[in-house]
Design an enzyme around this catalytic site. Sequence first.
Site, PDB file in Angstrom:
ATOM      1  N   TRP A  70     -51.876 -61.766  66.970  1.00 25.69           N
ATOM      2  CA  TRP A  70     -52.893 -60.161  66.679  1.00 25.69           C
ATOM      3  C   TRP A  70     -52.978 -59.763  65.804  1.00 25.69           C
ATOM      4  CZ3 TRP A  70     -49.177 -55.902  65.111  1.00 25.69           C
ATOM      5  CH2 TRP A  70     -48.323 -55.812  64.360  1.00 25.69           C
ATOM      6  N   ASP A  71     -53.275 -60.847  64.950  1.00 21.83           N
ATOM      7  CA  ASP A  71     -54.104 -61.656  63.671  1.00 21.83           C
ATOM      8  C   ASP A  71     -55.475 -60.733  63.478  1.00 21.83           C
ATOM      9  OD1 ASP A  71     -52.104 -63.243  63.452  1.00 21.83           O
ATOM     10  OD2 ASP A  71     -51.576 -63.418  60.984  1.00 21.83           O
ATOM     11  N   GLU A 125     -40.090 -58.488  65.874  1.00 23.80           N
ATOM     12  CA  GLU A 125     -39.699 -60.333  66.225  1.00 23.80           C
ATOM     13  C   GLU A 125     -38.472 -60.225  66.474  1.00 23.80           C
ATOM     14  OE1 GLU A 125     -42.371 -62.632  64.794  1.00 23.80           O
ATOM     15  OE2 GLU A 125     -43.978 -61.870  64.946  1.00 23.80           O
ATOM     16  N   GLN A 159     -40.271 -56.954  59.798  1.00 19.82           N
ATOM     17  CA  GLN A 159     -41.190 -57.318  59.829  1.00 19.82           C
ATOM     18  C   GLN A 159     -41.611 -55.209  60.033  1.00 19.82           C
ATOM     19  OE1 GLN A 159     -44.752 -59.024  60.710  1.00 19.82           O
ATOM     20  NE2 GLN A 159     -43.479 -59.063  62.731  1.00 19.82           N
TER      21      GLN A 159
END
Length: 805
Positions: free
Chosen positions: A354-355, A493, A615
């Site tokens: 998804w960067d 994640e 994150q």
Amino acid sequence: MPGWSVAYDGIDPEKERIRETLCTVGNGYFATRGSAPEAVADAVHYPGTYAAGCYNALTDTVAGREVVNESMVNLPDWLATRLRFGDGPWFDAGSAPLTSYRQTLDLRRGVLVRDLAFRDADGRSTRIVQRRFAHMEFEHVGALQTTVLAEDWSGTLTVRSVLDGESANAGVERYRELSGRHLRVERAEVLDGDTALVETETVQSRLRIAQAIRTRVARDGDGRAPEFRPVADGSLVGHDLIVPLEAGRPVTVEKTATLFTGHDRAISEPAEAAMDWLGRLDGFDALLVRHTRAWRHLWQRCRVDLGRDEEAAEALRLHVFHLLQTVSPNTVGLDAGVPARGLHGEAYRGHVFWDELFVLPALTTRLPHVARSLLGYRHRRLPAARWAARDIGARGAMYPWQSGADGAETSQSVHLNPDSGRWLPDATHLQRHVGLAVAYNVWQYYQASGDREFLVERGAEMVLEIARFFGSIACYDHARDRFTLRGVVGPDEFHTRYPGAETPGIDDNAYTNVMTAWLLERAGALLKMLPTARHAELSEALGLTAEEIELWGHVAQRLYVPFHDDGVISQFAGYDKLDELDWAGLRARHGDIRRLDRVLEAEGDDVNRYKASKQADVLMLFYLLSADELHGLMRRLGYPWEPSSIPRTIEYYLARTSHGSTLSTVVHASVLARSHRREALRYFLEVLRSDVADVQGGTTAEGVHLAAMAGSLDVLQRCFAGVETRGDALHLDPFWPAELGHLEFTMNYREHALTVRINGDRVLVDAVPGGHAPIRVRCRGESALLAPGGRVAFPGSAEGALAGQ
């Protein structure tokens, strides 16, 4: 030039692979790592050349199951060049008696320079200077120039210039137990007097790749031709050039390489194209002139200057440089996405995640045609996303968490924990939020570019099909009278299942649910924007009904968002029931706990048990949406959420985040910019250090963290400068740290090339002359029209005024 180069002195075996990553030269079509030309893959060095969109899949048996891994392929080494002086051994800088050694990456021109000198056992002094680039105008071309100066002796120089077809993927230690031979050599031969050709084919995807080299020698003021001896050792082909050396007279060897694949357009076939191009190219210096000009044009569009912190400015330029080496105007027309680790190494196997959520904002406001091309990559994979949705019983399009060649899911089913040595099940493919990122980028691209043609013809189809997917997986919960999204994984994640659960996935990830509400609202608004004919075409082609569209509106207003008792948004349903983690104890035992999941698993524990994030997850909402936009969404969802709770929410999750991803510092720098400017600046500077200092301990050697690099520019622009593109206007609301002096950058908004300058709280925006309609610029409640060639100024407070203006 100060602030425009990165230099390394000496050789450090423990850091050479990191330096090779950071000294990669590329042009958006291919990139070559910064390894020494004489280096081979070993414990110190790792040569690598990667072409955008070049993938191959291999099958292994892991932990008793068959596993297929698709990888970006390491291509034959065109750089391979060795030197021998007289009858001595082949030169190796790692074992030579060096008197000096410096490697310099010229960011302004895109050239890597290696300058070294040594004195041999007989006291003879020799200097070697090598320059290389991947041509930014001629995307199929790379070049290496080697100049040798015998300072105080005369003798013979042998230059072995070859193409080495025996390449493999072996750049990531944890993958080395798996297959890495992706290429089959189909042809390797020396052609005429100074050229050689290697053709390979990927063993599964059947992609033909052709590379050719030409080697020439120029002596200073001496027209004597060198002796050429062909080298043909299996798949290693090229020439040995024997050149007499005279004291004080330099000899220059120029190696030019071409690279073509079966994916390329406007060619007959790769080998023929490689040879045709090679025969028509000028020498190194002429190529360098055009290459430098192309980089100068790119920097004009992507310039960013920080007034007082030259170290930060240099790191930021390095980030922009590597972004442009991965995705550039040469990417336009390629069937290539945004590989998470650039074209710089083999981590994540070159997959697309998804960067682009972090990459496209930087491109959309500088190189919108490149952003459009990357969105086209996603549109071409819409059929695969539809099939993926159908396979799980859903409608619409489900974009994969990881993908490579064709848009199919390529996430691993098991992954290796290097801390414990165990292969573990991997459920990160349940990150359905990738589709939300695609839809968000489509909308942001339209807002910044005004490109209605793309939105109407391709963007709308993607947004509507992604909306249909999320609308179809939303389940109605009668007890709550709300819709839920079950069995997903959020951006965090770490949490892939509930403690003790056999089935992976968690329910009602707040980020996924809120962004789904945003998406469904956008889909409804987009339908109303479409021309009548296109609306009818899409409705018929997609089978959209009034009932389904009405359902989207209902779901958008009744999605469940979990909250803690104190009003903090809960990361997912049940998060508040997880245990608190002994952060201090873990740090005392392990020091670095960024990869908390690996640390706990090695201890026999499970990160799913704890309130702990890799994150930003909930905080991604504050990164993507303004406080007003999020407040409106929550109000329409029926929640009494107020923006005043944002600082408290940030502090809550900040205390429970390990920052196991470089993206974490990007998001935290952004969300702290309004309330904790000094903390935001600390995170921003950490982002700038992430690859340069290899803060994650060895990961940079496997490729750059492209989203973090692009994200640093996005933080600077969107958060510190407060740039937003919405409501047919360019918005600026700067919170620029005074300690960094002024900020100046170029950007593009609706075909206007702009220069934005911020100093204190004063803002100046200048537009390049042209034939465009004026644009609306808004800043802190003020509004002005900016015409081509004009300037608008927002003076701010007296203490923030620009000196001398």
